[in-house]
Design a protein around this motif. Sequence first.
Motif, PDB file in Angstrom:
ATOM      1  N   PRO A 219       0.829  -1.206   0.000  1.00 17.74           N
ATOM      2  CA  PRO A 219       0.000   0.000   0.000  1.00 17.74           C
ATOM      3  C   PRO A 219       0.862   1.254   0.000  1.00 17.74           C
ATOM      4  N   ASN A 220       0.350   2.290  -0.617  1.00 18.46           N
ATOM      5  CA  ASN A 220       1.060   3.556  -0.687  1.00 18.46           C
ATOM      6  C   ASN A 220       0.103   4.653  -0.234  1.00 18.46           C
ATOM      7  N   GLY A 221       0.455   5.877  -0.457  1.00 18.00           N
ATOM      8  CA  GLY A 221      -0.423   6.986  -0.109  1.00 18.00           C
ATOM      9  C   GLY A 221      -0.307   8.094  -1.132  1.00 18.00           C
ATOM     10  N   ALA A 222      -1.196   9.062  -1.037  1.00 15.24           N
ATOM     11  CA  ALA A 222      -1.152  10.196  -1.949  1.00 15.24           C
ATOM     12  C   ALA A 222       0.122  10.991  -1.723  1.00 15.24           C
ATOM     13  N   TYR A 223       0.681  11.499  -2.813  1.00  9.57           N
ATOM     14  CA  TYR A 223       1.946  12.238  -2.708  1.00  9.57           C
ATOM     15  C   TYR A 223       1.771  13.490  -1.853  1.00  9.57           C
ATOM     16  N   SER A 224       2.716  13.684  -0.962  1.00  3.14           N
ATOM     17  CA  SER A 224       2.772  14.881  -0.130  1.00  3.14           C
ATOM     18  C   SER A 224       4.209  15.373  -0.133  1.00  3.14           C
ATOM     19  N   LYS A 227       5.722  15.170   3.431  1.00  2.59           N
ATOM     20  CA  LYS A 227       5.985  13.837   3.967  1.00  2.59           C
ATOM     21  C   LYS A 227       6.968  13.047   3.109  1.00  2.59           C
ATOM     22  N   TYR A 228       6.952  13.271   1.807  1.00  2.00           N
ATOM     23  CA  TYR A 228       7.734  12.441   0.905  1.00  2.00           C
ATOM     24  C   TYR A 228       9.067  13.092   0.552  1.00  2.00           C
ATOM     25  N   THR A 229       9.031  14.117  -0.283  1.00  2.00           N
ATOM     26  CA  THR A 229      10.288  14.689  -0.779  1.00  2.00           C
ATOM     27  C   THR A 229      11.009  15.492   0.295  1.00  2.00           C
ATOM     28  N   LEU A 230      10.288  16.362   0.989  1.00  6.40           N
ATOM     29  CA  LEU A 230      10.931  17.098   2.077  1.00  6.40           C
ATOM     30  C   LEU A 230      11.394  16.141   3.162  1.00  6.40           C
ATOM     31  N   GLY A 231      10.585  15.123   3.431  1.00  4.21           N
ATOM     32  CA  GLY A 231      10.989  14.116   4.416  1.00  4.21           C
ATOM     33  C   GLY A 231      12.259  13.405   4.015  1.00  4.21           C
ATOM     34  N   PHE A 232      12.443  13.189   2.715  1.00  2.69           N
ATOM     35  CA  PHE A 232      13.665  12.566   2.220  1.00  2.69           C
ATOM     36  C   PHE A 232      14.886  13.415   2.568  1.00  2.69           C
ATOM     37  N   ARG A 282       6.703   7.462  -3.182  1.00  2.00           N
ATOM     38  CA  ARG A 282       6.413   6.876  -1.873  1.00  2.00           C
ATOM     39  C   ARG A 282       7.314   7.501  -0.820  1.00  2.00           C
ATOM     40  N   ARG A 283       6.964   7.280   0.420  1.00  2.00           N
ATOM     41  CA  ARG A 283       7.750   7.798   1.535  1.00  2.00           C
ATOM     42  C   ARG A 283       9.037   6.998   1.670  1.00  2.00           C
ATOM     43  N   VAL A 284      10.164   7.679   1.703  1.00  2.00           N
ATOM     44  CA  VAL A 284      11.471   7.029   1.820  1.00  2.00           C
ATOM     45  C   VAL A 284      11.829   6.913   3.295  1.00  2.00           C
ATOM     46  N   GLN A 285      11.967   5.692   3.761  1.00  6.03           N
ATOM     47  CA  GLN A 285      12.321   5.475   5.158  1.00  6.03           C
ATOM     48  C   GLN A 285      13.802   5.778   5.387  1.00  6.03           C
TER      49      GLN A 285
END
Length: 557
Positions: A219-224, A227-232, A282-285
């Motif tokens: 499962p994934n989620g809507a791009y944010s 949460k996603y790129t800035l979180g990276f 996707r969110r990069v852990q």
Amino acid sequence: MFEKIPGKFFYFLFGFLVLNLVQSHFTELIFDEAYYWYYSQDMAWGYFDHPPMVALLVKLSSYLFNWELGVRFVSCLLSAANILVLWLLIDNPNKNRYITHFFVLVFSMTLLNAYGFFTLPDTPLLFFTSCFLLIYKHFIKKPSVFHSIILGIIMAALMYSKYHAVLVILFVLLSNLSLIKNKHAWLAVGVALFCYIPHFYWLYANDFVSIKYHLYERPNGAYSFEKYTLGFFVNLIAIFGLPFPFIYHALLKSKATDQFKKALLFLTYGVILFFFISSFNRRVQTQWIIIICIPLIIIVFNYMLQHRRSMLWIVRLGLINIAVILYLRVGLVYQPLLFNVFYESHGNKDWVNKIQDEVDDMPVVFENSYRNAPMYAFYAQGNTTFSLNNVMYRKNQYSIDDSEEKVRGKDVLYVSRFIKDGTFHYTKTDGGLYHGKFIDDFKSYRKLECIVPEENISLDTERKLTLKVYNPYTFDVPLNSLKFGIAYLDAYKITQQTIPIQVKSIKEDTENLIAKDTTDFTFALPAPKQGYPSYFRVVISENNLYFGLNGKPIELE
């Protein structure tokens, strides 16, 4: 080689090892470690989420110690060995004068501290990446059959650690495309593939379940952006802590003066670029990018030896970072130091004891928790547990192993956050409230497989579709104990709604799903309660349990 290393280096290394061993003893397991401990209880050539190396580390540790050290001991040894290999990768003749600076650089890296004692797939990944670079360094100087065989074995060990290892091998190859014409390089690849045959076979025997999950079914989620790129980018900072500006400055200023340094730069930039692009999907852990620590330690330390100002600031900021890390390490054991912030290593023994006081040695079934089930089994000294995964969760190791058989027909305690009619409840340290109820003669059939052979399916509630239900069990399953449903999923494969349906058997008077056989039905898609879904899956509820994960997500046109 080793006789040239000053004793001071080994004093620091021994201190690092002792610290990690003490930390391992006093820190409760985190949930992923409990899950990998569960792996190790049934050794195999692969597992649902990962290759088997992490399970091997736990199994080896368990032969030497009990409790937490029985999970972490070998990881502590690998982490110390990793630092030694990194030291051997540095050629600067002046390095022996700056042993303290080297350890400050290494010890100030936040996640390298965590992987100094936690047993996670990244622990062997880091170690074998260092070994891979060390052998590769000798290989490019003097290719030989010996170096090829060792390099192949190390590549296989990398891939047995974590699938992300393919990035390490790929970017090093891209840094030196002449290897394509090198017979010794091809020999290394052949050795690696040969060593990896057991895992390839495991994947084949298990319908490539790991690959399908990671590539298609996760499962994934809507791009944010936040949460996603800035979180990276936040993760790129977090793995190095306060010295991060000078670490990335050293990276930007470093040039590929030889083939080995070119490999280090390709590996670092390649991983960063790969996960930067991934962050738009996707969110990069944080742990996914920890692999860049290995080449960057070599790059940055060499840069420090040539630029005293950078060395001064990295050491200053590194010492502050180390002080913070040591404080947090104590906080992992003694929670009040973290200002009421609860981490996974806090309070697990307490909630396990609360449940065990209620049930003694009765099996416990946890709804939707591959985390709580192994944690309970570990601290309850191996009591039988099972994670019953439903359509609101995801598949995991409990979906493919034989743990369901261990609770079938038994009186169990069923534990969930969602049931309202529990006979008792307990509150975890993090505030999570769980209810438990006793179920006699527990029976679940979560391995029943629902297959829809048609293609190009649209949301047509009048169209009759074929449903093939395969029963993998060695016994017949009564149809009157089953209810069928359709789960509608959004574009990110997250379940939005589940609607019961009626299915009609193609053969009349069908009463059972025959063991090791497929039964054919017909059904029609029901109208969604709201919205227009992107996917659907056919699901089954058995004995009034919530619908399972029986069918694969099927895209709607």
